[in-house]
Every structure is written in C-alpha cells, then in structure tokens.
Design an enzyme around this catalytic site. Structure first.
Site, PDB file in Angstrom:
ATOM      1  N   GLY A 100      43.595  42.206  41.583  1.00  0.00           N
ATOM      2  CA  GLY A 100      44.720  42.336  40.676  1.00  0.00           C
ATOM      3  C   GLY A 100      46.025  42.464  41.439  1.00  0.00           C
ATOM      4  N   THR A 101      47.094  42.820  40.729  1.00  0.00           N
ATOM      5  CA  THR A 101      48.430  42.875  41.317  1.00  0.00           C
ATOM      6  C   THR A 101      48.528  43.913  42.416  1.00  0.00           C
ATOM      7  OG1 THR A 101      49.337  42.252  39.164  1.00  0.00           O
ATOM      8  CG2 THR A 101      50.873  43.126  40.792  1.00  0.00           C
ATOM      9  N   GLY A 103      45.796  45.775  43.768  1.00  0.00           N
ATOM     10  CA  GLY A 103      44.604  46.143  44.496  1.00  0.00           C
ATOM     11  C   GLY A 103      43.391  45.337  44.091  1.00  0.00           C
ATOM     12  N   THR A 104      42.226  45.892  44.413  1.00  0.00           N
ATOM     13  CA  THR A 104      40.971  45.192  44.187  1.00  0.00           C
ATOM     14  C   THR A 104      39.927  46.150  43.618  1.00  0.00           C
ATOM     15  OG1 THR A 104      40.296  45.692  46.453  1.00  0.00           O
ATOM     16  CG2 THR A 104      41.346  43.562  46.070  1.00  0.00           C
ATOM     17  N   LYS A 118      37.763  51.060  42.412  1.00  0.00           N
ATOM     18  CA  LYS A 118      39.063  50.450  42.108  1.00  0.00           C
ATOM     19  C   LYS A 118      40.049  50.943  43.159  1.00  0.00           C
ATOM     20  CE  LYS A 118      42.638  50.679  38.523  1.00  0.00           C
ATOM     21  NZ  LYS A 118      42.954  51.234  37.188  1.00  0.00           N
ATOM     22  N   ASP A 236      46.002  50.183  26.086  1.00  0.00           N
ATOM     23  CA  ASP A 236      45.762  48.832  26.594  1.00  0.00           C
ATOM     24  C   ASP A 236      44.361  48.380  26.186  1.00  0.00           C
ATOM     25  OD1 ASP A 236      46.412  46.457  27.816  1.00  0.00           O
ATOM     26  OD2 ASP A 236      45.918  47.130  29.840  1.00  0.00           O
TER      27      ASP A 236
END
Length: 394
Positions: A100-101, A103-104, A118, A236
């Site tokens: 992702g933006t 991290g991983t 995460k 979200d």
C-alpha cells in the site's frame, strides 16, 4: 481519546518483482545506516562515562573503611512494555502478500502462531518532517488503541504491535533483512481466505447462492453491530477491509481510521473512507455518527449480492456529486428478493436518522428465508434474469 488526521492506510494488491527488489535494497541500506549509527552512539556513551564514576566511603562491621565504585554507564533503565506491545524477538516476518501507500502486509509467525504483519514505513529520514511523522505515529497509536480491546468472532483478532524498533527482520531468500527504526507494525491473526473483495471478484460471472449472500452479510452486520456497541465507528467499511477465514467467515479488519464515536456529532467531520462507500453526509463534510457505517454496509450488501463494483462507469467527482445531490445509489437487480432489497434501501437512505441501527439490520437478515435454495428471482415472477450485464470482468 486523542484525535488524529483523517489519513488511512490501504494494502492494495500490488506485488511486482521490481518493487520487491527496490524494497530489499532500501531496507538493507537503512539497516546498515541504523547499525552504524547505533555503534557510534554506544562508543560515545562508553567514552563519556568511562571516567564518570563515584567512590562511596562506607564502614563495615570491623570498622574498616571500604571504597565502593559505581559507574553510571551500568545504570540502564529498562523500558516497560505496554500491554499491546509484542516481543520483537518472537516475530518472524516472511514474504509480502499486499502493498500500500505507507507500507506492506506480510505473512509471519509470532510465538508459534500464523499471523499477518501490517508494516508501516513512512520513508527514509529527511523525506518527512517531524510533524508529519508525529501525525502518522498518532494515527498508528489510534488504530492500536481501538483494535487491541476488541474481541468478537467477526472482528480480526489483534495479536499485538510495536512502534519504532530496530529489532524487526524480514526472512528473505538471501537471509534476514533488518528494518529501519521508524517502522511500526501491527500483528493480527492470519486469515487464509483473503479479502472479501477478491472472493466476490472470483464469483463475478456465476454469482453467489442466496444463502451464501445472506450469511456473508450477517457476518459483516454482526461485526459492525458489535463495534457500534463498543462506541466504535469504523469509518472505512468496504469489502476490501473484510477478510475471510478458512470457513468463509467474514471478519472486519483495518482500523486505521476507526474512532470512538463522539457524543457530539459536530466533533466528527471530514471526508474519511473510500468513495463509492461513503455516506452523503461524509462526502458533504457534514457532521456524522455511526450511521455512516450503516450506509457503507448497504453498499457492501449490494456488492455481495451482485458480485460487482458500484458505479463502475463514473469518476470519483461524478460519484460524489451524484450521491449527494441526485441521491444516486447502485441499481438493485430485478432478481433480488424484496426482503434483501429492503435492507439495502433502508441502510443507504439519504437521512442518517432513517437508517436502522446495525442491531436491527442483523434481525432483518436473520428473518430472511433462504431455505428455497437461493430464490434469486421471486417465485411469482417470470424466471430467467437479464439484470446483470453480459460482460462482467475478466
């Protein structure tokens, strides 16, 4: 609870070999810099304190004077571990499964358990200001504070977290790779079924049996009902943030933008979430409460039934305008039983006050009869459905 910015972390399914190579080079470089920096600090500390000792004059039982030498360098205060903090030495981090933006997400093992890790990496030193790093760390702390107290069958189990440690290592094909000290990570149970979004995409052509649709929806509804009972607003809710275990049970994940619900709705404003799932009041920047999750659930319910994405042909700006000003909602197929369609319509009502509580949504879903083996088309209507587009995905 302390407020933070409205940023959130996504873990999009991007796993390119070139990115892996770049990440490995970056981590090796950062790890080397961190080790050298630590060595220099240790050397300076020892030099400054090697002569900094004190002599204490004392008298023993025989009346003899004894000299006791104490060195300040040996006085080390051990940091107390927080209740949610993991022991990094028990964590083995393996291959990345999502990126992702910021991290991983990696597979891993913690104290013998299969886990997902995460990892949030906010860039090399100098690439972000201190205030930006402070905000990101505050967001991280917020997520941990919300998640670690939750316990429910439909919420992903939180294992622990750590913030800003250099003890983390990734087990790569070329051996362990150290992580820079500004990396934070959240460790949760590993769910082999992946994201609900991916499961729906796999079933875009053939769709899901009606009893499966209702069961998935019930899992999600029960999880959200529990969060709301704990005064937590997820903010979200979308199928990407819902994970499946090996028995296809839905579990809510990713509390990066979750908040304790404010007693005053005016204290919760701002566009937080994902377009397509965001309630009109959120899109409009108006005050909102837990009912924004109910709206998002309604969109998810449509998505679970249709195995498709809402508003596939509209841009972000078009969706925002149409949802707020024109009351745009996804088109419910003719084949959808009225009992399920009614739940969707009530959940995505433009007025938050008219939307049901998630507890009521659970009751409505539990009352739906799925014993007739699907019932995708009501028995009193002609069979054969052309509701869905002919070409639907790859």
């Amino acid at each position: 609870m302390e407020k933070s910015s409205d940023g959130f972390v996504r873990a999009d399914q991007i796993d390119l070999k070139s990115l892996d190579e770049q990440l490995e080079r970056h981590l090796n470089r950062a790890w080397t810099m961190e080790k050298n920096k630590k060595k220099e600090e240790d050397s300076t500390f020892i030099n400054n304190n090697s002569n900094n000792s004190s002599s204490i004059l004392s008298t023993n039982n025989n009346g003899l004077n004894l000299i006791t030498t104490t060195t300040t360098a040996t006085k080390i205060v051990k940091k107390e571990r927080k209740e949610w903090e993991i022991d990094p030495s028990k964590l083995t981090i393996k291959s990345a499964i999502a990126r992702g933006t910021f991290g991983t997400v990696h597979r891993g093992i913690y104290d013998g358990l299969d886990v997902a890790v995460k990892m949030l990496d906010w860039g090399e030193e100098g690439h972000r200001t201190e205030s930006e790093i402070a905000t990101l760390r505050a967001d991280f702390t917020q997520e941990v504070a919300v998640w670690h107290k939750l316990e429910h069958p439909n919420v992903t189990k939180f294992i622990g977290a750590t913030m800003g440690t250099s003890e983390l290592q990734i087990q790569s094909d070329n051996g362990p790779i150290g992580m820079p000290s500004n990396v934070c990570c959240v460790v949760v149970e590993y769910l082999p079924g992946g994201a609900l979004k991916g499961y729906l995409i796999k079933n875009r052509r053939r769709k899901l049996a009606f009893n499966v649709v209702v069961q998935l929806a019930l899992d999600l509804a029960r999880g959200l009902s529990y969060l709301h009972s704990q005064k937590i607003v997820h903010r979200d809710v979308k199928t990407e943030n819902m994970l499946l275990d090996k028995t296809r049970t839905v579990k809510i994940a990713d509390f990066g933008v979750a908040r304790v619900e404010a007693s005053n709705p005016n204290d919760m404003t701002g566009e937080t979430g994902t377009l397509g799932y965001m309630a009109p009041e959120v899109l409009n920047g108006s005050p909102y409460n837990r009912k924004c999750d109910v709206y998002s659930f309604g969109i998810c319910l449509w998505e679970i039934y249709c195995c498709d994405m809402p508003y596939p042909d509209l841009s972000f700006s078009e969706v925002t305008t149409a949802v707020v000003r024109q009351n745009l909602r996804p088109e419910i197929p003719r084949c959808c039983p009225s009992s399920l369609a009614n739940v969707m319509k009530r959940c995505w009502d433009a007025s938050p006050d008219k939307r049901p509580e998630m507890e009521e949504v659970v009751s409505m879903l539990e009352a739906i009869d799925t014993s007739k083996g699907g019932g995708m088309i009501p028995v009193d209507q002609p069979q054969g459905c052309l509701c869905f587009r002919k070409y639907r995905g790859p």
